[in-house]
Design a protein around this motif. Structure first.
Motif, PDB file in Angstrom:
ATOM      1  N   MET A 110       0.844  -1.189   0.000  1.00 43.51           N
ATOM      2  CA  MET A 110       0.000   0.000   0.000  1.00 43.51           C
ATOM      3  C   MET A 110       0.878   1.236   0.000  1.00 43.51           C
ATOM      4  SD  MET A 110      -2.816   1.222   2.806  1.00 43.51           S
ATOM      5  CE  MET A 110      -3.598   2.822   2.633  1.00 43.51           C
ATOM      6  N   HIS A 111       0.462   2.268  -0.720  1.00 45.76           N
ATOM      7  CA  HIS A 111       1.237   3.499  -0.813  1.00 45.76           C
ATOM      8  C   HIS A 111       0.629   4.560   0.110  1.00 45.76           C
ATOM      9  CE1 HIS A 111       2.525   1.501  -4.529  1.00 45.76           C
ATOM     10  NE2 HIS A 111       3.604   2.229  -4.437  1.00 45.76           N
ATOM     11  N   ARG A 112       1.511   5.242   0.834  1.00 49.52           N
ATOM     12  CA  ARG A 112       1.106   6.342   1.707  1.00 49.52           C
ATOM     13  C   ARG A 112       1.989   7.543   1.410  1.00 49.52           C
ATOM     14  NH1 ARG A 112      -0.213   5.288   7.805  1.00 49.52           N
ATOM     15  NH2 ARG A 112      -1.303   7.222   7.329  1.00 49.52           N
ATOM     16  N   THR A 113       1.432   8.739   1.635  1.00 46.80           N
ATOM     17  CA  THR A 113       2.125   9.989   1.323  1.00 46.80           C
ATOM     18  C   THR A 113       2.184  10.856   2.561  1.00 46.80           C
ATOM     19  OG1 THR A 113       1.345   9.889  -0.956  1.00 46.80           O
ATOM     20  CG2 THR A 113       2.165  12.007  -0.173  1.00 46.80           C
ATOM     21  N   ALA A 114       3.365  11.434   2.821  1.00 46.09           N
ATOM     22  CA  ALA A 114       3.566  12.373   3.926  1.00 46.09           C
ATOM     23  C   ALA A 114       4.074  13.686   3.350  1.00 46.09           C
ATOM     24  CB  ALA A 114       4.566  11.812   4.944  1.00 46.09           C
ATOM     25  N   ARG A 115       3.546  14.789   3.848  1.00 46.48           N
ATOM     26  CA  ARG A 115       3.946  16.121   3.387  1.00 46.48           C
ATOM     27  C   ARG A 115       4.946  16.715   4.368  1.00 46.48           C
ATOM     28  NH1 ARG A 115      -0.389  19.942   0.708  1.00 46.48           N
ATOM     29  NH2 ARG A 115      -0.143  18.188  -0.716  1.00 46.48           N
ATOM     30  N   VAL A 116       6.115  17.081   3.853  1.00 47.01           N
ATOM     31  CA  VAL A 116       7.204  17.612   4.675  1.00 47.01           C
ATOM     32  C   VAL A 116       7.581  18.986   4.126  1.00 47.01           C
ATOM     33  CG1 VAL A 116       9.495  17.182   5.628  1.00 47.01           C
ATOM     34  CG2 VAL A 116       8.015  15.252   5.037  1.00 47.01           C
ATOM     35  N   ALA A 117       7.688  19.964   5.019  1.00 46.14           N
ATOM     36  CA  ALA A 117       8.087  21.311   4.604  1.00 46.14           C
ATOM     37  C   ALA A 117       9.579  21.355   4.304  1.00 46.14           C
ATOM     38  CB  ALA A 117       7.734  22.326   5.688  1.00 46.14           C
ATOM     39  N   LEU A 118       9.987  22.325   3.495  1.00 45.01           N
ATOM     40  CA  LEU A 118      11.385  22.497   3.115  1.00 45.01           C
ATOM     41  C   LEU A 118      11.961  23.721   3.817  1.00 45.01           C
ATOM     42  CD1 LEU A 118      11.360  21.817  -0.734  1.00 45.01           C
ATOM     43  CD2 LEU A 118      11.855  20.221   1.110  1.00 45.01           C
ATOM     44  N   ARG A 119      13.201  23.607   4.237  1.00 41.98           N
ATOM     45  CA  ARG A 119      13.960  24.732   4.777  1.00 41.98           C
ATOM     46  C   ARG A 119      15.061  25.061   3.772  1.00 41.98           C
ATOM     47  NH1 ARG A 119      14.725  23.331  11.258  1.00 41.98           N
ATOM     48  NH2 ARG A 119      12.495  23.462  11.812  1.00 41.98           N
ATOM     49  N   VAL A 120      14.867  26.145   3.051  1.00 43.02           N
ATOM     50  CA  VAL A 120      15.745  26.458   1.928  1.00 43.02           C
ATOM     51  C   VAL A 120      16.335  27.843   2.109  1.00 43.02           C
ATOM     52  CG1 VAL A 120      14.550  24.961   0.289  1.00 43.02           C
ATOM     53  CG2 VAL A 120      13.724  27.281   0.635  1.00 43.02           C
ATOM     54  N   THR A 121      17.464  28.056   1.489  1.00 45.18           N
ATOM     55  CA  THR A 121      18.091  29.363   1.423  1.00 45.18           C
ATOM     56  C   THR A 121      17.426  30.185   0.319  1.00 45.18           C
ATOM     57  OG1 THR A 121      19.761  28.599  -0.146  1.00 45.18           O
ATOM     58  CG2 THR A 121      20.261  28.353   2.208  1.00 45.18           C
ATOM     59  N   PRO A 122      17.656  31.494   0.263  1.00 45.05           N
ATOM     60  CA  PRO A 122      17.048  32.282  -0.831  1.00 45.05           C
ATOM     61  C   PRO A 122      17.413  31.763  -2.220  1.00 45.05           C
ATOM     62  CG  PRO A 122      17.848  33.740   0.890  1.00 45.05           C
ATOM     63  CD  PRO A 122      18.296  32.363   1.266  1.00 45.05           C
ATOM     64  N   GLY A 123      18.645  31.304  -2.394  1.00 46.04           N
ATOM     65  CA  GLY A 123      19.022  30.763  -3.696  1.00 46.04           C
ATOM     66  C   GLY A 123      18.306  29.458  -4.003  1.00 46.04           C
ATOM     67  N   GLN A 124      18.193  28.578  -3.007  1.00 47.07           N
ATOM     68  CA  GLN A 124      17.475  27.320  -3.214  1.00 47.07           C
ATOM     69  C   GLN A 124      15.987  27.569  -3.461  1.00 47.07           C
ATOM     70  OE1 GLN A 124      18.421  25.246   0.383  1.00 47.07           O
ATOM     71  NE2 GLN A 124      20.422  24.551  -0.344  1.00 47.07           N
ATOM     72  N   ARG A 125      15.435  28.540  -2.744  1.00 47.69           N
ATOM     73  CA  ARG A 125      14.029  28.870  -2.961  1.00 47.69           C
ATOM     74  C   ARG A 125      13.801  29.372  -4.387  1.00 47.69           C
ATOM     75  NH1 ARG A 125       9.493  30.438   0.018  1.00 47.69           N
ATOM     76  NH2 ARG A 125       8.217  32.052  -0.968  1.00 47.69           N
ATOM     77  N   ARG A 126      14.714  30.189  -4.875  1.00 46.81           N
ATOM     78  CA  ARG A 126      14.585  30.705  -6.243  1.00 46.81           C
ATOM     79  C   ARG A 126      14.652  29.559  -7.258  1.00 46.81           C
ATOM     80  NH1 ARG A 126      18.120  34.058  -5.664  1.00 46.81           N
ATOM     81  NH2 ARG A 126      19.910  32.950  -6.520  1.00 46.81           N
ATOM     82  N   ARG A 127      15.538  28.607  -7.042  1.00 46.17           N
ATOM     83  CA  ARG A 127      15.658  27.495  -7.988  1.00 46.17           C
ATOM     84  C   ARG A 127      14.444  26.569  -7.912  1.00 46.17           C
ATOM     85  NH1 ARG A 127      21.372  24.606  -7.732  1.00 46.17           N
ATOM     86  NH2 ARG A 127      20.476  23.676  -9.615  1.00 46.17           N
ATOM     87  N   CYS A 128      13.911  26.327  -6.704  1.00 44.70           N
ATOM     88  CA  CYS A 128      12.728  25.468  -6.575  1.00 44.70           C
ATOM     89  C   CYS A 128      11.513  26.102  -7.255  1.00 44.70           C
ATOM     90  CB  CYS A 128      12.436  25.206  -5.100  1.00 44.70           C
ATOM     91  SG  CYS A 128      13.635  24.124  -4.286  1.00 44.70           S
ATOM     92  N   PHE A 129      11.321  27.394  -7.050  1.00 41.22           N
ATOM     93  CA  PHE A 129      10.215  28.052  -7.737  1.00 41.22           C
ATOM     94  C   PHE A 129      10.460  28.101  -9.241  1.00 41.22           C
ATOM     95  CE2 PHE A 129       8.781  29.629  -3.608  1.00 41.22           C
ATOM     96  CZ  PHE A 129       7.406  29.565  -3.777  1.00 41.22           C
ATOM     97  N   GLY A 130      11.720  28.135  -9.655  1.00 41.84           N
ATOM     98  CA  GLY A 130      12.009  28.062 -11.085  1.00 41.84           C
ATOM     99  C   GLY A 130      11.580  26.737 -11.680  1.00 41.84           C
ATOM    100  N   LEU A 131      11.755  25.634 -10.921  1.00 43.91           N
ATOM    101  CA  LEU A 131      11.302  24.331 -11.403  1.00 43.91           C
ATOM    102  C   LEU A 131       9.772  24.301 -11.518  1.00 43.91           C
ATOM    103  CD1 LEU A 131      13.638  21.959  -9.336  1.00 43.91           C
ATOM    104  CD2 LEU A 131      13.828  22.541 -11.765  1.00 43.91           C
ATOM    105  N   LEU A 132       9.079  24.871 -10.527  1.00 42.59           N
ATOM    106  CA  LEU A 132       7.618  24.884 -10.581  1.00 42.59           C
ATOM    107  C   LEU A 132       7.114  25.748 -11.734  1.00 42.59           C
ATOM    108  CD1 LEU A 132       6.781  25.188  -6.767  1.00 42.59           C
ATOM    109  CD2 LEU A 132       6.810  23.128  -8.179  1.00 42.59           C
ATOM    110  N   ARG A 133       7.786  26.874 -11.988  1.00 40.02           N
ATOM    111  CA  ARG A 133       7.379  27.721 -13.120  1.00 40.02           C
ATOM    112  C   ARG A 133       7.672  27.037 -14.448  1.00 40.02           C
ATOM    113  NH1 ARG A 133       9.974  31.652  -9.804  1.00 40.02           N
ATOM    114  NH2 ARG A 133       8.448  32.946  -8.690  1.00 40.02           N
ATOM    115  N   SER A 134       8.780  26.322 -14.518  1.00 37.75           N
ATOM    116  CA  SER A 134       9.071  25.572 -15.751  1.00 37.75           C
ATOM    117  C   SER A 134       8.032  24.494 -15.988  1.00 37.75           C
ATOM    118  CB  SER A 134      10.471  24.959 -15.658  1.00 37.75           C
ATOM    119  OG  SER A 134      11.462  25.966 -15.549  1.00 37.75           O
TER     120      SER A 134
END
Length: 460
Positions: A1-25
């Motif tokens: 059986m598959h289960r999903t857990a949601r975990v928050a990310l602790r990112v630096t401003p540069g990492q945050r910019r790159r993660c949002f870049g992936l979502l925008r792409s």
């Protein structure tokens, strides 16, 4: 059986910019598919909807088209588009003309990576990027609740302006010692509600009531807080066609953060309520749960205020959460017709007027009992897929266990006061003092006997 857990990310401003870049792409991939299908419709061609043909179309665009988004992440967006397309086509074929095909552009689209494409090392995760780019390592806010070898996929998403990672793992079904596993012959009925998200009537005269008053209070306080905030900022809201100011953008960002926090609080409380039901069922060795399906009331127009209550009830999520946890514990969940269970006397089988409170009183045979538990006991006797008849005698609970859902919500802890309420003296009577709840989170109320009694006609 598959289960999903949601975990928050602790990112630096540069990492945050790159993660949002992936979502925008990923949003660019979604928009690209919409534009390609729009061109094909203008040329009278068949739109692209299959996953394989979408992948072939994307491969023809060449590498590096969508910035740092790699092929696996882009294909997950195509899979999401294809699933949404065929789900809408299936609903329309079944006669649901309100179903719409995916034709709306999205700025941010979740991206999924499968096993073998990412690296999970404790609280650090390496998110795949396009070939030739720098590696993207991000830090998790907490430990993943599953072993690393069981994780099958991760999904990067944004909710309320915050970055999260949905971790999906393959979890085995629970194994019990001999003579302690759930018995398929022991059936319990579950009645869904707003005051009590789950009311359970099991065998041997046992029952469970999970209080959801804290969840309802969270919805009401959040609605009042949102209305007050909108009234305060209405004078400085930009006119149609005007560009918003910096203050307005800060207000919108704050509103998104508050909305996301509210959704997470309610979701956590729903998981706590379902966990209480499954834990109780495991202790009672219940093997089958008959759950009343009240989703038919969603199609009935009941006015603006009551429709809001039904939307906040979130029936589908309550059913899904309970089914997932019960399946993991080895318990079978069956949906049955719950029509008439809260308004039919279990003693004389006659129609009873809807009570104002929680007590169901029959004017014909003077029966009295808890309305939700009476409904749960009747649901336990229903046959899945059958009509609203009750073939066997109803066994009412005599010993009831009380639990609370949402002990983490504001005002539900030791202070018993929501911090969002305005300061000043409380309205109404304070009432008798109550002891502080124990740190374990259980209810102070012991196992109580319910008043399933027969009264004389006219007596109270």
């Amino acid at each position: 059986m598959h289960r999903t857990a949601r975990v928050a990310l602790r990112v630096t401003p540069g990492q945050r910019r790159r993660c949002f870049g992936l979502l925008r792409s990923a949003g660019d991939v979604w928009t690209c598919v919409l534009e390609v299908n729009a061109w094909r419709r203008r040329r009278r061609d068949v739109p692209l909807s299959g996953y394989q043909e979408l992948c072939r179309e994307m491969a023809a665009s060449g590498p590096g088209t969508f910035a740092e988004l790699d092929t696996t992440g882009a294909r997950s967006v195509l899979r999401r588009f294809s699933d949404a397309w065929f789900a809408a086509a299936k609903r329309r074929k079944g006669g649901d003309l309100s179903a719409r095909f995916p034709r709306r552009r999205r700025g941010l689209v979740p991206v999924r990576w499968y096993h073998g494409t990412f690296t999970l090392d404790g609280r650090r995760v390496r998110i795949p990027t396009a070939k030739g780019g720098a590696p993207l390592w991000v830090r998790l806010a907490r430990e993943v609740p599953y072993p690393a070898e069981q994780v099958r996929s991760i999904t990067l998403l944004c909710e309320g302006g915050r970055l999260f990672l949905d971790v999906t793992a393959e979890v085995p079904v629970a194994v019990y010692p001999p003579d302690e596993q759930p018995d398929p012959a022991r059936v319990a009925g579950v009645d869904l509600g707003i005051i009590h998200p789950y009311a359970v009537a099991g065998p041997d005269g046992e029952g469970l009531l999970v209080s959801g008053r804290a969840i309802r209070a969270e919805h009401r306080m959040h609605l009042a807080d949102t209305k007050a905030r909108r009234r305060a900022v209405a004078p400085r809201a930009p006119k149609p066609g005007q560009k918003g100011s910096r203050r307005w953008r800060q207000y919108r960002r704050r509103a998104r953060l508050v909305e996301g926090r509210h959704r997470r609080r309610v979701r956590q409380a729903q998981h706590e309520a379902a966990h209480s039901v499954v834990s109780w069922a495991v202790r009672q060795r219940v093997g089958v749960l008959h759950v009343g399906d009240p989703r038919g009331v969603l199609d009935l127009p009941a006015g603006r205020r009551h429709n809001l209550r039904l939307r906040q009830w979130q029936i589908g999520r309550l059913l899904q959460v309970l089914t997932d946890k019960a399946t993991l514990a080895g318990i079978t969940v069956r949906l049955v017709d719950e029509r008439g269970t809260s308004s039919t006397c279990p003693a004389c089988r006659r129609r009873v007027p809807k009570p104002r409170g929680r007590t169901l009183s029959c004017p014909h045979c003077a029966f009295s009992g808890h309305r939700d538990l009476v409904a749960a006991a009747s649901i336990a006797t229903r046959i899945p897929g059958g009509g609203p008849t009750t073939p066997t005698a109803v066994v009412l609970p005599q010993v009831v266990t009380h639990r609370r859902a949402g002990r983490h919500l504001p005002g539900a802890g030791r202070s018993r006061r929501d911090p969002r309420r305005p300061p000043g003296p409380a309205r109404g009577s304070v009432g008798p003092r109550r002891p502080a709840p124990p740190p374990g989170g259980e209810s102070l109320a012991p196992k109580a006997r319910i008043h399933n009694v027969h009264r004389k006609p006219g007596a109270r």
